[in-house]
Design a protein around this motif. Sequence first.
Motif, short mmCIF file in Angstrom:
data_model
loop_
_atom_site.label_atom_id
_atom_site.label_comp_id
_atom_site.label_asym_id
_atom_site.label_seq_id
_atom_site.Cartn_x
_atom_site.Cartn_y
_atom_site.Cartn_z
N LYS A 117 2.26 0.62 -11.29
CA LYS A 117 1.43 1.48 -12.14
C LYS A 117 1.02 0.78 -13.44
O LYS A 117 0.03 1.15 -14.06
CB LYS A 117 2.15 2.79 -12.45
N THR A 127 3.69 1.78 -4.87
CA THR A 127 2.58 1.72 -5.83
C THR A 127 2.91 2.47 -7.11
O THR A 127 2.71 1.97 -8.22
CB THR A 127 1.29 2.30 -5.20
N GLU A 128 3.44 3.68 -6.97
CA GLU A 128 3.71 4.52 -8.15
C GLU A 128 4.83 3.97 -9.00
O GLU A 128 4.83 4.11 -10.22
CB GLU A 128 4.04 5.94 -7.69
N LYS A 169 0.81 -1.22 0.00
CA LYS A 169 0.00 0.00 0.00
C LYS A 169 0.84 1.27 0.00
O LYS A 169 0.33 2.36 -0.24
CB LYS A 169 -0.92 0.02 1.23
N ASP A 170 2.13 1.14 0.29
CA ASP A 170 3.01 2.30 0.34
C ASP A 170 2.96 3.06 -0.99
O ASP A 170 3.15 2.46 -2.06
CB ASP A 170 4.44 1.84 0.63
N THR A 171 2.71 4.35 -0.93
CA THR A 171 2.52 5.15 -2.15
C THR A 171 3.73 5.09 -3.07
O THR A 171 3.60 4.96 -4.29
CB THR A 171 2.23 6.62 -1.77
#
Length: 447
Positions: free
Chosen positions: A146, A141-142, A136-138
């Motif tokens: 993606k 994720t990015e 879940k860490d942004t």
Amino acid sequence: MSSHQEQWSRLLAPYRKTRQDKNLAPLDVVRNPFVQDYDRIIFSSSFRRLAKKTQVHPLVRNDHIHNRLTHSLEVSCVGRSLGLQVGQALAEKGDLPEGFTPDHLGQIIQAACLAHDIGNPPFGHAGEEAIRDWFKDTGHTEHYFKELRPAERADFVAFDGNAQGFRVINTLENNKDAGGFRLTFPVLASLVKYPRSAHEALGQSSGKFNFYTAEQAVFTDIFTTLGLMRDDRARRHPLSYLLEAADDICYRIIDMEDARELRIITYQDIKNAMAPLLGDEDMDAGRLNAMDSDRRRSGMLRTRAMSCIIPSVVQTFLDNYEDIMNGTLQGDLLKHAEKNVADFMAAAKEVFNNKIMNNPQKTALEIGTYTLYKRLLDIFIPACFNFSKKNPMSYQETRALTLMGSNAPAEGECLYTAYLRVLDFVSGMTDDYATFISQQFSGTAAQ
């Protein structure tokens, strides 16, 4: 043939996946297909590793404390009893199809219960939470996710041992990437408490799910064959309610027994929790007082509690039979339990939440679990990302793939599959091995 008998003839049909498609396994053999399923599970390496995985209390040195393997064996015993008694009641109703006996229902539940925790990661529910939080860490994720479709991303941010277990059973064990164990469809369907994908579960109250996008086709085939799909939505196999009840019964009773062994709670705490369930006659104070240890007294109370709960749960199943068969029952069986059983489960839950879960040593180890998983995923995910994208790889990343062995992604596999391979490797570790590898990665391994 009655409507329910016809329904059960489909629900119990022992289809088994083959290399090409599926076939109907013969039932009239000495070692019937459901017994074969049990044997396939119990002799597997995935089941054997449960001996070194946390049930509730991680890394304890007390040999009396349950691990995932002993818990699974006990759940399978309770599940068999529930299946046999429900099977007898169905036989008396005339609902069992020709060729099936109560024994078959007991065997189906016994095999399913044996495998119900086979996908749990090291350190149990704390491990599940640590894996979810990493994905879940942004920043992760990015960068890493993606390119994945929303349904694929959901498998990682909502990681659940139930879905990992479905993958172990149908993809990883025995016939790798070609049907796994190839268990019979009734056993596989009985394992599924949450007949939905991660993407479907996100935003729902429980957030629980039972299969990844990768196993969607397998799930659909099983549930369609058994008549459990309606308007493209799956409903639970009736026997899955018995598996769920067996699991709930065992962990509520056994967790207290283990906590007493570790001096987190007292024998009196267990006795107080049992009060709604066991009267003075059931308690048998004379015999309890004559015993020479609280361990033996706790064991006797466990036996008495099981003897009360099992027939009560069977009756609850029969009382809600029509809703179960129609797929309209709301919640699990114990939600509809008779008052004495419901009151006991509530009392045991209160002990668990207020005393067992808040034990300082357990809490400290669970916090440490986050550091452990961060070390592992910080290395394995970037390694698989660069391998799949054909990016330049560091020496560390190359060696990480070597460490993964047969779990490493193959040439040409997509990014989504590569990340699943990481989950396969990490969640398949024992507590001890995960701790050892994490220490190695930190450069501070114990000598």
